[in-house]
Design a protein around this motif. Sequence first.
Motif: not given
Length: 771
Positions: A341-355, A398-409
């Motif tokens: 899902h797009h990228h963060d403010k540092d330009g890192r690729p953003l991965y979204v996980l609705r765990l 840019i050598s790393s990415w950002t992961c956003l994990v949503d734990l609702e549920g």
Amino acid sequence: MVQKYQSPVRVYKHPFELIMAAYERRFPTCPLIPMFVDSDTVNEFKSEDGAIHVIERRCKLDIDAPRLLKKIAGVDYVYFVQKNSLNSRERTLHIEAHNETFSNRVIITEHCCYTVSAQHLGKDVHPENEDWTCFEQSASLDIKSFFGFESTVEKIAMKQYTSNIKKGKEIIEYYLRQLEEEGITFVPRWTPPSIAPSSETSSLCKKQAASLALVVPDAAQAEGLGSEALSSPSGPPEPVAGTPDDKLDADYIKRYLGDLTPLQESCLIRLRQWLQETHKGKIPKDEHILRFLRARDFNIDKAREIMCQSLTWRKQHQVDYILETWSPPQVLQDYYAGGWHHHDKDGRPLYVLRLGQMDTKGLVRALGEEALLRYVLSINEEGLRRCEENTKVFGRPISSWTCLVDLEGLNMRHLWRPGVKALLRIIEVVEANYPETLGRLLILRAPRVFPVLWTLVSPFIDDNTRRKFLIYAGNDYQGPGGLLDYIDKEIIPDFLSGECMCEVPEGGLVPKSLYRTAEELENEDLRLWTETIYQSASVFKGAPHEILIQIVDASSVITWDFDVCKGDIVFNIYHSKRSPQPPKKDSLGAHSITSPGGNNVQLIDRVWQLGRDYSMVESPLICKEGESVQGSHVTRWPGFYILQWRFHSMPACAATNLPRVDDVLASLQVSSHKCKVMYYTEVIGSEDFRGSMTSLESSHSGFSQLSAATTSSSQSQSSSMISRSPKHQLGLLRPAASVPSRACVCRTAKPSPLGWRQVTAKLSAALQEDV
């Protein structure tokens, strides 16, 4: 321990002669280097035509060291001898230096070189590029003894040296500005006294351009560009790891790899050079090498060990081709609640996980652990690709990415034991093979059950990775220091009260109609991971591993390809007219060892006698740990051929001879009487063998193909050939030429197994407490 340093290629965008004029102003002393007190000329030589100028100086240095240490050593100053050899005809300056003080206790050597570059790293070619000056530097420090202060002296020496490295380019630029203030912006090239400058200069430039193309590490190679790319009208492509002779430029490192300290640059260059020498140019990308170095705090030996282990793993499971050859099952596409899902403010690729919305139990029951693991690997491979793209787009490394994990549920059903076990295994594999790829992990809406899961998972996560975790409970992510500090408001997903529609699947319960039985999952898992053509085997002292190959037609060709993953082994090939007894797996009772991950089969009966029941058809080949060997044997007779891998014991030294240093060191490295090999064999008809070059020319190999170089036995008494060519993508080895070559050597290490009993105990206790 010998400390070594190797600099990248540093480029001055000025002519060589002007750089030399600035360099000479450093003597007899330099105010910009406080420790450089003075220098005296000891010897000097000039050729009659003035082209060669050699000058030897004795330099006086005031080392910044504790007074007590100076008093114990009995010196106030340290003296070095520096020899400068200037060749104005070739436009090169070679500098050699060594310490004179304490030379019997400490050995310090340094070599620097100024040369002329005709082209600069594949960037836009300007008319003055051929006059740009390149600088390289290497040094070594060996402290044999120093009054018991060896460690202290080593730290002081490295600190002083690195600080001077940083100042090196600044000093030259300082004197260049000084020359400019004095009105000196051009220094003519050297010309022979008897020849007019115009004609000689023109011919000299041509000769220099031709010689520099062979000698000077030009920038096109440093970014993986060949001559075809430079001549292409569409412009050069982005830099990639290229030929074995390419070198890294300081500007390239800063642009594509980031700001590194001099010692970090040196570690990268030395490890990269080691790979080039041992793997014949088929090496990982620079970003990949740098990740492993960062994961081990730039300890070269540790980084090399885990990287070679990872490269072997990638080769065995063909991970390089996973994005092209594997498509996720529809169940994953529908119910795995994660996506880019797009990228963060540092330009890192953003991965979204609705765990919290994901049915981990249903996915494991429907697909099995292996399919989930492979899907996670494909996500990581896609992340590496996106990092490269964002590096080009944002103009910074840019050598790393950002992961956003949503734990609702998230609730107790996510703590289902097989699901947690699968998660821990995935974490282990990712940690071992994708180090330093996670730039930041944002955990949002963590429920009360989260501490239980975190207690189980956190011990398996590297300390450096854990420091990148940010955990928010409830709606805390919406406040100060929350999500807006890391992600632009415009791309916050809609399910987090943002404005951007997120195309990540919503997950949900996997229908039980998609569940499969344990037998089906076991067969599927076996099929999935045995797509690799390689097999693993354990070799013990007194218990070799043997495989049987039956040959019907004479002149058939037996080919083999194996990697020695652990220990040293001896490889033999035998022939027998009679068939051995059915294979018996060694119980290993004599060793009190079990081998869960390896196979050990012995075919040659103990009552058989060599020369009567079977014969040796190839001379024994000793293979060291880490070597990758391919070869072939043209059979003379039909019958049964046995390929054997046997434990290699160190030869006993004669009573009159002292043991060699190499033998002693090798014996210290052997931790047990166990070796491990990963092998593949194939039988080829003679007509197919003769036409094998065609298939080789169309083959492809990824960077993890460790077997670019091979080992052969020069004493072979039959038609044994060793292939230096890369293997086919599908793994069909076709030996190409009977040319022996040096082995491709790299250390590998077996990953430590997970403590499943401890994990199960923790899990049971946590579940019982919560219930």
